[in-house]
Scaffold this active site. Structure first.
Site, PDB file in Angstrom:
ATOM      1  N   LYS A  45      45.057 -81.877  33.427  1.00 57.81           N
ATOM      2  CA  LYS A  45      45.318 -82.914  32.480  1.00 57.81           C
ATOM      3  C   LYS A  45      45.094 -82.641  31.216  1.00 57.81           C
ATOM      4  O   LYS A  45      46.465 -82.869  29.438  1.00 57.81           O
ATOM      5  CB  LYS A  45      45.574 -84.361  32.855  1.00 57.81           C
ATOM      6  CG  LYS A  45      45.690 -85.509  31.774  1.00 57.81           C
ATOM      7  CD  LYS A  45      44.775 -86.912  32.686  1.00 57.81           C
ATOM      8  CE  LYS A  45      43.245 -86.451  32.506  1.00 57.81           C
ATOM      9  NZ  LYS A  45      42.420 -87.421  31.773  1.00 57.81           N
ATOM     10  N   THR A  46      44.057 -82.067  31.001  1.00 62.94           N
ATOM     11  CA  THR A  46      43.083 -82.643  29.955  1.00 62.94           C
ATOM     12  C   THR A  46      43.489 -80.716  29.370  1.00 62.94           C
ATOM     13  O   THR A  46      43.891 -80.436  27.750  1.00 62.94           O
ATOM     14  CB  THR A  46      41.625 -82.483  29.473  1.00 62.94           C
ATOM     15  OG1 THR A  46      41.418 -83.426  30.619  1.00 62.94           O
ATOM     16  CG2 THR A  46      40.708 -81.941  28.593  1.00 62.94           C
ATOM     17  N   ASP A  55      45.687 -89.821  25.478  1.00 68.16           N
ATOM     18  CA  ASP A  55      45.357 -89.218  27.048  1.00 68.16           C
ATOM     19  C   ASP A  55      44.670 -90.637  27.933  1.00 68.16           C
ATOM     20  O   ASP A  55      44.475 -92.027  26.724  1.00 68.16           O
ATOM     21  CB  ASP A  55      43.536 -88.921  26.735  1.00 68.16           C
ATOM     22  CG  ASP A  55      42.984 -88.241  27.631  1.00 68.16           C
ATOM     23  OD1 ASP A  55      43.755 -87.964  28.924  1.00 68.16           O
ATOM     24  OD2 ASP A  55      41.967 -87.822  28.036  1.00 68.16           O
ATOM     25  N   GLU A  56      44.678 -90.880  28.617  1.00 73.59           N
ATOM     26  CA  GLU A  56      44.372 -91.995  29.994  1.00 73.59           C
ATOM     27  C   GLU A  56      45.745 -93.096  29.075  1.00 73.59           C
ATOM     28  O   GLU A  56      45.422 -93.940  29.324  1.00 73.59           O
ATOM     29  CB  GLU A  56      43.326 -91.999  30.173  1.00 73.59           C
ATOM     30  CG  GLU A  56      41.451 -90.769  30.192  1.00 73.59           C
ATOM     31  CD  GLU A  56      41.569 -90.763  31.835  1.00 73.59           C
ATOM     32  OE1 GLU A  56      42.436 -90.861  32.523  1.00 73.59           O
ATOM     33  OE2 GLU A  56      41.071 -90.611  31.817  1.00 73.59           O
ATOM     34  N   GLN A  66      45.704 -93.793  38.944  1.00 70.03           N
ATOM     35  CA  GLN A  66      43.870 -94.024  38.537  1.00 70.03           C
ATOM     36  C   GLN A  66      43.763 -95.129  37.960  1.00 70.03           C
ATOM     37  O   GLN A  66      42.936 -94.621  36.519  1.00 70.03           O
ATOM     38  CB  GLN A  66      43.862 -92.967  37.765  1.00 70.03           C
ATOM     39  CG  GLN A  66      43.965 -91.311  38.766  1.00 70.03           C
ATOM     40  CD  GLN A  66      42.828 -90.329  38.375  1.00 70.03           C
ATOM     41  OE1 GLN A  66      41.639 -90.404  38.130  1.00 70.03           O
ATOM     42  NE2 GLN A  66      44.112 -89.422  37.989  1.00 70.03           N
ATOM     43  N   ARG A  72      38.144 -86.605  43.284  1.00 71.40           N
ATOM     44  CA  ARG A  72      36.815 -86.290  42.889  1.00 71.40           C
ATOM     45  C   ARG A  72      36.536 -85.287  43.707  1.00 71.40           C
ATOM     46  O   ARG A  72      35.417 -83.691  43.635  1.00 71.40           O
ATOM     47  CB  ARG A  72      35.735 -87.483  42.237  1.00 71.40           C
ATOM     48  CG  ARG A  72      35.684 -88.814  42.307  1.00 71.40           C
ATOM     49  CD  ARG A  72      36.130 -88.080  40.877  1.00 71.40           C
ATOM     50  NE  ARG A  72      37.873 -88.548  40.476  1.00 71.40           N
ATOM     51  CZ  ARG A  72      38.593 -87.431  39.880  1.00 71.40           C
ATOM     52  NH1 ARG A  72      37.863 -87.623  38.535  1.00 71.40           N
ATOM     53  NH2 ARG A  72      39.642 -88.541  40.017  1.00 71.40           N
TER      54      ARG A  72
END
Length: 816
Positions: free
Chosen positions: A34-35, A218-219, A249, A687
């Site tokens: 994503k980033t 983002d997010e 998430q 994670r």
DNA sequence: TCGTTAACATTTTTT
DNA sequence: ATGTTAACGA
């Protein structure tokens, strides 16, 4: 020629990065890059000259994410990121409000309260207006106010049908008025104010719309209503919003985040494209499959299935402990093994649902001599000594800041008691002034020898005035040192038993200020003066420079300018960022501009240090500093699951997987609560790269009492074939005993099992803490008992089915 | 004004 | 169990 930036992207990532200028939603699963997509798109847009670096806006939720983004952009492109609008919602709103403070109705020196300040202010308002603190707890009231703001509602717009709400709204009204008087804002206010500024002021709105042809978020699943609307407003109809998010998430609805924003985005932003990033580059197959199956139990999903080209990897290890203590012991042993196997401890995370759970774990780790780091404690800028020092600085910058004044007027003590403060408050209320003004008029014969240190209010006024004078010509770190010395803070803490740490922190504050002063990344915060000229090309820049003569801003912009030129971004007509009407300057950006009529401190053209102070105070409020203990060493990472979002580790322990804890009992009531808890579990699972441990304990010490829990429903949702049970007491159905544990290494054996409390019913075949099975309710654990013989009843916690009292004479209970 | 005691609540948290 | 805050007495 294809840009090197695009190498090694998978087809979906490539498609996302190179999307045309239109609004789009990128559904990016955990570990899907994503980033990388976000930063590569920014770099690509700039490199291909589709946008000037100053012509895009990138929004994140945390400062960490914003920094990460800037760092990665810098690594990809030889440009100076200074001046770019990359930051948090709050940081960018703050920046905008500083640049247009007049239009926003704020003093240029306005301060930002943190949550504690906010609660304190609410409390003051309630006290002053005789509101019953029993019925309205300051904390809840502050929460209410923030929630209204997050929904975009001013007091007048809140619908109050009941008395309770009506009174809350009344407090909200008073609170708002007081904030305005003092020139302070809270976090939500930054965004609301910025929203209203854009909504009401067409020139400013059009300016930013013209400037930000590309907006990246983002997010997105964490946005609240107000942030959603803010984005809509600043984007307008013609600009492209590139939103990245993962509905699976979304774990912050308790603070206003709306997952539904992702669904609404398509319609309200006219999103042309939705791209799913489903290839996971992080985890091995088993872990990913567990995550997929788990999250598949949620109904409310946009739908997405992660896959990996990796092998299945190791099975997921499941451990059932008798007690939380035993659980901790097990983890210690496993961590030792991992360490011995060469896994760095920083690559091992120990996750839990609530902070209270860290205690046992820490204790075990400490006893075992394993280094660990706990995230989530007090942050640097939240420490009381730091807040005290900052309060003095805030008074220097803006004496009307009542909160700051109240914090330090008698700290260190200078003989100003409750009654003096009350008198001040009366005077202030009567005159409609700030406490500072009240103090000046009351304490104040200005005569007398200035050097004679006085007690009481007068002495305090003198102190602050003296500090302000002293601060005029010195650097920021020097100001802070002056404050620490003159205020008596140092002397005070030197005399205190536990004061050494506090002194060290105060010295660290001076340090932080020095670092801040020459940190190139500081542009994250703002550049109040010349900022709104920045987008308008060299001509406007030159004009701005000439007009302001503000050295700090000038140097900064010149640097940014030079970088632009070097990269070939000078004066390119046709780009949205450059074709802004010139008259915007004179119309709206008056600060430090040609007029020079601004009365504020910061308007003085030769006052860069004051500007720096304002920036530093904003920085302190918006970025509360590291909340990690001691960085550097190779230490095990302890944190809540929430705090782990966005991170990844070689090995992950998810502990305390028990009904009531995870999912948390408080979440069971509210709608969608369990689904959110499940998403949280999904975050925990995803994670892990290579190894995942899931652990739980049958009994646990909580709030000083032993609680008996059953395994979390989430454990049951993970396919058995993915699990390797290290302790078979956990059984899924089947009548076999829970204790058919095979020979375990001695280290796994229960060390000291807590003795179950005695039951008065002698001869009863059941004990408290025992696992039982009921035909209808399934597996459970006995948590209480009463009566004897044919009257005997036991209370059983069936987890999902709830807690029930059962008469042994009737209920068919089998030992499990 | 300061230090002691009693009451209290205790999911998650960034800004 | 524990840490924090409110009320109370020296």
């Amino acid at each position: 020629m294809q840009s090197r930036l695009l190498e090694n992207l998978n087809p979906e990532q490539l498609a996302a990065v190179t999307l045309p200028r239109e609004s789009a939603m990128i559904l990016a699963g955990a570990g899907s890059g994503k980033t990388r997509v976000l930063t590569t798109r920014i770099a690509w847009l700039i490199e291909t000259r589709q946008v000037n670096p100053l012509g895009l806006l990138a929004v994140t939720f945390t400062n960490k994410a914003a920094r990460e983004m800037l760092t990665r952009i810098s690594a990809m492109l030889p440009i100076n990121t200074r001046g770019m609008w990359v930051g948090t919602f709050h940081g960018l709103a703050n920046r905008m409000l500083r640049a247009h403070h007049r239009e926003a109705g704020l003093p240029q020196t306005f301060q930002i309260m943190d949550t504690a300040d906010q609660v304190a202010l609410v409390k003051r308002m309630m006290k002053a207006n005789g509101v019953d603190e029993e019925r309205f707890k300051p904390r809840d009231t502050a929460w209410f106010i923030s929630a209204q703001k997050d929904a975009g509602l001013r007091p007048g717009s809140v619908e109050a049908f009941d008395d309770q709400t009506r009174q809350l709204v009344e407090i909200y009204t008073m609170y708002e008025a007081q904030c305005q008087r003092e020139g302070v804002t809270d976090f939500a206010e930054l965004i609301l104010r910025s929203y209203e500024l854009l909504a009401r002021n067409e020139a400013i709105r059009e300016h930013y719309r013209a400037r930000f042809a590309h907006i990246l978020v983002d997010e997105f699943q964490d946005t609240n209503r107000l942030q959603f609307d803010w984005l809509k407003l600043i984007a307008g109809a013609q600009n492209a919003v590139f939103a990245v998010g993962d509905d699976d998430q979304s774990v912050y609805s308790f603070r206003g985040a709306k997952v539904a924003n992702m669904r609404d985005f398509e319609r309200e932003f006219n999103a042309g494209t939705i791209i799913k990033l489903e290839q996971n580059y992080r985890s091995h197959g088993n872990i990913l499959e567990a995550a997929n199956v788990l999250i598949g139990h949620n109904q409310q999903r946009l739908g997405k299935n992660l896959w990996t080209s990796e092998s299945q990897g190791e099975p997921i290890r499941l451990f059932e402990a008798q007690t939380d203590f035993e659980e901790a012991q097990f983890i210690v042993e496993q961590v030792r093994d991992l360490k011995a196997a060469g896994v760095p401890l920083v690559e091992v995370a120990l996750l839990y649902r609530s902070n209270a759970q860290s205690r046992v774990l820490e204790h075990a780790l400490f006893s075992a001599g394993l280094p660990y780091r706990v995230y989530g404690g007090l942050r640097f800028f939240e420490r009381q000594e730091i807040k005290h020092a900052l309060a003095y600085l805030r008074l220097v910058a803006n004496p009307d800041d009542d909160a700051a004044l109240l914090r330090v007027i008698n700290f260190p003590t200078r003989g100003i008691g409750a009654r003096s403060i009350e008198q001040l408050q009366d005077t202030a209320r009567a005159g409609g002034t700030s406490l500072w003004q009240a103090a000046c008029s009351r304490g104040g014969s200005k005569g007398g020898s200035p050097d004679a240190p006085r007690k009481g209010v007068e002495g305090f006024v003198l102190l602050i005035d003296r500090l302000r004078n002293e601060c005029a010509g010195i650097t920021l770190p020097e100001m802070i040192e002056a404050v620490i010395e003159r205020s008596g803070l140092r002397t005070h803490y030197e005399a205190e038993r536990e004061g050494a740490d506090r002194i060290a922190n105060l010295d660290e504050l001076v340090n932080a200020a020095a670092q801040f002063s020459d940190d190139p990344m500081r542009m994250l915060e703002m550049e109040a003066d010349a900022d709104s000229f920045a987008s308008q090309g060299p001509a406007a820049l030159a004009a701005a420079r000439q007009a302001t003569g503000a050295l700090a801003a000038d140097a900064a912009e010149a640097e940014a300018d030079a970088a632009m030129l070097a990269a070939g971004f000078d004066d390119r007509p046709g780009l949205p960022a450059t074709d802004v009407d010139d008259d915007f300057n004179t119309d709206t950006n008056v600060d430090g501009g040609t007029g020079g009529t601004d009365g504020g401190i910061a308007a003085a053209p030769d006052a860069p240090a004051d500007q720096l102070l304002i920036q530093f105070l904003s920085h302190a409020s918006l970025e509360a500093g590291d909340n990690q203990a001691n960085a550097g060493d190779d230490a095990l990472q302890l944190m809540t699951v929430h705090a782990s979002k966005g991170l990844e580790f070689h090995s992950v322990f998810a502990s305390g997987l028990e009904e009531g804890l995870f999912p948390h009992e408080n979440s069971l009531n509210d709608a969608g609560g369990v689904e959110e808890e499940r998403r949280l579990m999904y975050v925990a699972v995803t994670r892990a790269r290579r190894r995942l441990y899931l652990t739980f304990a049958q009994s646990r010490m909580l709030h000083g009492q032993t609680r008996y829990n059953v395994a979390s429903r989430f454990l049951r949702e993970i396919p058995v074939k993915l699990l390797k049970r290290l302790s078979p007491t956990y059984e899924r159905g089947g009548g076999s005993t829970s204790f058919d544990r095979p020979r375990t290494p001695a280290s796994y054996a229960p060390v000291q099992v807590q003795q179950a409390p005695k039951i008065e019913a002698a001869g009863m075949p059941f004990r408290i803490g025992q696992n039982v099975r009921h035909a209808k309710f399934g597996g459970g654990v006995i948590i209480d008992a009463e009566g004897r013989g044919s009257d005997a009843r036991v209370q059983v916690n069936f987890g999902r089915e709830g807690v029930k009292w059962l008469a042994l004479a009737y209920a068919k209970l089998d030992p499990a």
